[in-house]
Design an enzyme around this catalytic site. Sequence first.
Site, PDB file in Angstrom:
ATOM      1  CG  ASP A 270      -2.149   0.951   0.907  1.00  0.00           C
ATOM      2  OD1 ASP A 270      -2.081   1.735  -0.067  1.00  0.00           O
ATOM      3  OD2 ASP A 270      -3.142   0.918   1.661  1.00  0.00           O
TER       4      ASP A 270
HETATM    5  C1  BGC Z   1      -4.929   3.399  -0.109  1.00  0.00           C
HETATM    6  C2  BGC Z   1      -5.030   2.411  -1.242  1.00  0.00           C
HETATM    7  C3  BGC Z   1      -4.832   3.140  -2.538  1.00  0.00           C
HETATM    8  C4  BGC Z   1      -3.470   3.806  -2.513  1.00  0.00           C
HETATM    9  C5  BGC Z   1      -3.104   4.536  -3.784  1.00  0.00           C
HETATM   10  C6  BGC Z   1      -3.676   4.230  -0.185  1.00  0.00           C
HETATM   11  O1  BGC Z   1      -3.722   5.286   0.709  1.00  0.00           O
HETATM   12  O2  BGC Z   1      -5.007   2.722   1.128  1.00  0.00           O
HETATM   13  O3  BGC Z   1      -6.256   1.756  -1.213  1.00  0.00           O
HETATM   14  O4  BGC Z   1      -4.971   2.269  -3.621  1.00  0.00           O
HETATM   15  O5  BGC Z   1      -3.454   4.746  -1.457  1.00  0.00           O
HETATM   16  O6  BGC Z   1      -3.846   5.681  -3.940  1.00  0.00           O
END
Ligand code: BGC
Length: 740
Positions: A270
Amino acid sequence: MKRLLCTVLIFLAAILSSAQGQSGSDTPPYKNPSLPVEQRVQDLLSRMTLQEKVAMLSGADWMQSVANERLGIPSIKMADGPLGIRSWAGPSSEMSAEFAKTKVATTAFPAGVAMAATWDTELVESEGQAIGQEVKAVGRDMILGPTVNINRTPLWGRNFEGYGEDPYLTSRLGVAYIKGVQGEGVIATVKHFAANNQEFERHRINAIVDQRALHEIYFPAFKAAVEEGGVWSVMSAYNKLNGTYCAENSFLLKDVLQKEWDFKGFVVSDWGSTYSTVGTVNAGMDLEMPGGQPMKDWLKKPKTLAAGNGGGWLVPEKVLPEISAGKISVATIDDNVGRMLRVMFLSGEFDKPHTATGEIDTPEQRAVARKAATESIVLLKNGSDLLPLDPTKIHSLVVIGPNAAVARTGGGGSSLVTPKYSVAPLKGIQDRAGERLQVSYSLGVSMEGEDPSKDTPEAREQLRKEAVNAAAKADAAVIVVGRYAKLESEDFDIKSLDLPAGQDALIEAVAKVNKNTIVVINAGGPVIMSKWIAQVPAILDMWYGGQEGGNAIADVLFGDADPSGKLPVSFVKQWKDSPAYGHYPGKNLQVDYAEGIYVGYRYFDKRKIEPLFPFGYGLSYTKFDYSDLKISPNQTSGGPVEVSLSVRNSGSRPGAEVVELYVHNGHSSVDRPVQELKGFQRIALAAGESKDVHFKLDPSAMAFYSTEKKGWVTEPGQFDVLVGSSSRDIRVKGSFSLNP
Ligand code: BGC
């Protein structure tokens, strides 16, 4: 003579080599689409230097992986999801609604929880397909979705993104989404692995979850995504699980994902969730995101650090010395990079690059969004059959509320899509009303936090008065209440299950002057209704309905569509009744999932707590009769059991019913839930029509996870099959026994 011969030979050799070039035989095997993928992966790996391989472990920028020009390896270009395509530039921590204004506009599908309320796997697959098409149309290769984390607590800020509280329902829908997306040659990313069930301290919190709860509640949707959906990518979660960050958790990434489930794709972190080099690479993390300069700039921001994000650990400057020091093996790097290459070959990135062709928001894609929004609406209450609105009795309608004139399409954060258009409930109702129904509008109360000048007690009283006056004169009142992206979002949890400020008081006041008051909930999950539920005859839940939400609610109010959504989450009467109450949000950066497997209805059933509305609940404008339950064989030695029954629409309108099948095991050596969902089917029936519904229960429907045996166990004995219209409205029952 000799010289002439030489010249001729050179000439012939040149012709030969150019002919070879044309026939493609000097094309390296990895560029040859007709060769097996594994051969292409190995060939390409053998041509890469160690530096080139390591360069691929950390992203190139915010939303793409590192390309390799020398060998023609493309970058993987990502886009946020899962509810449509969100812009891919800039930190996801920014509130995306404004940020994305200048960016790409795509179809906004209903929130995940709304999609789950449809219980319609075919529809979710069509949504996935539409999203896959749009990903290609904008020249990207990968969508960061679906979200399959379980709604452990109704306060989680991201509940709206996922598919509710049940692992079986979530699994079926996750697989459908993935099939739709990947059928288009686009990489789906199932997220966030694992136990990412709150935003509070999401970067630091240590979730303590026992093995049984992991395997029975929090893992199944990921397992199904890998084993049945063949998902190409998995995103690890921000939090720690049982003491170790998910991004460097070898139990999760190696033991479970790779060894137990045989996952062949790649794991992406993530965004900003890595905290080490050796531990992370060796645990099975393949791609750290984000990377490059955007990552460096972002990590310098005080806000990023304060939040607890980590990153920049898989860059070559950090990985190469650890390889030299013998702490990371080249075989590990080959495995990491090989996984990414495999997915690039499988998805066609090498052979059929996505060059931004195709259209966005086509009539077909819009139709999917509309159907989904309509099917997702749940009729919670319909006293004296007020709905659908009777044109012979209702000649004037006032539409009231902070969510009436504004389309609240989704919750906040990285999933929020900017659509080309969106239909607010008021607009949908006005467009449908026709000339014979007079529609007026009154704000009633301003949305908390949206306009501080209207957030004062005086301003609220004034707005409420106006709405009450309008409601007193109308034949019926529709009040659209709920939350919005700044109160329900990624990055923070919901502060209370109560409706935002002033909304309860508005409903109470309107209900006093208009006996035909219909409340429409427009939010990502349950809200407390105790102050007014007895005073209003009708309640509908439209969730966050995406760009077509306003048309969909009009379809249902006027009876063009039968409300056929069913709750994918239990609605509590009060927060205190929630399974996680007392074990959320944790102390000293640790949250203990003390309720174990008793999440959602499993908890309410066990504790005999009456929810406000149970899991699987939803009314219809028509009636369905269940009969003729047949179970065959009624003794099995482990083979599948067939269940069939007949469902009849005994009302006078067409409608759709979701038939739910639960299994009860009363003889287990371990404590088991009273019932568990193991099958469902949505069927459309004309008035008077009957259909046979068939289910197949395989042994996994009878099994529990044994912590002692570290595996799934089925115990002989009797299993009850309960089929009905909700988890608390079982219409037919039977049983079979297992005698292995
Ligand atoms: C989120 C993800 C997301 C990623 C990219 C993170 O903060 O938890 O679900 O895909 O950011 O934007």
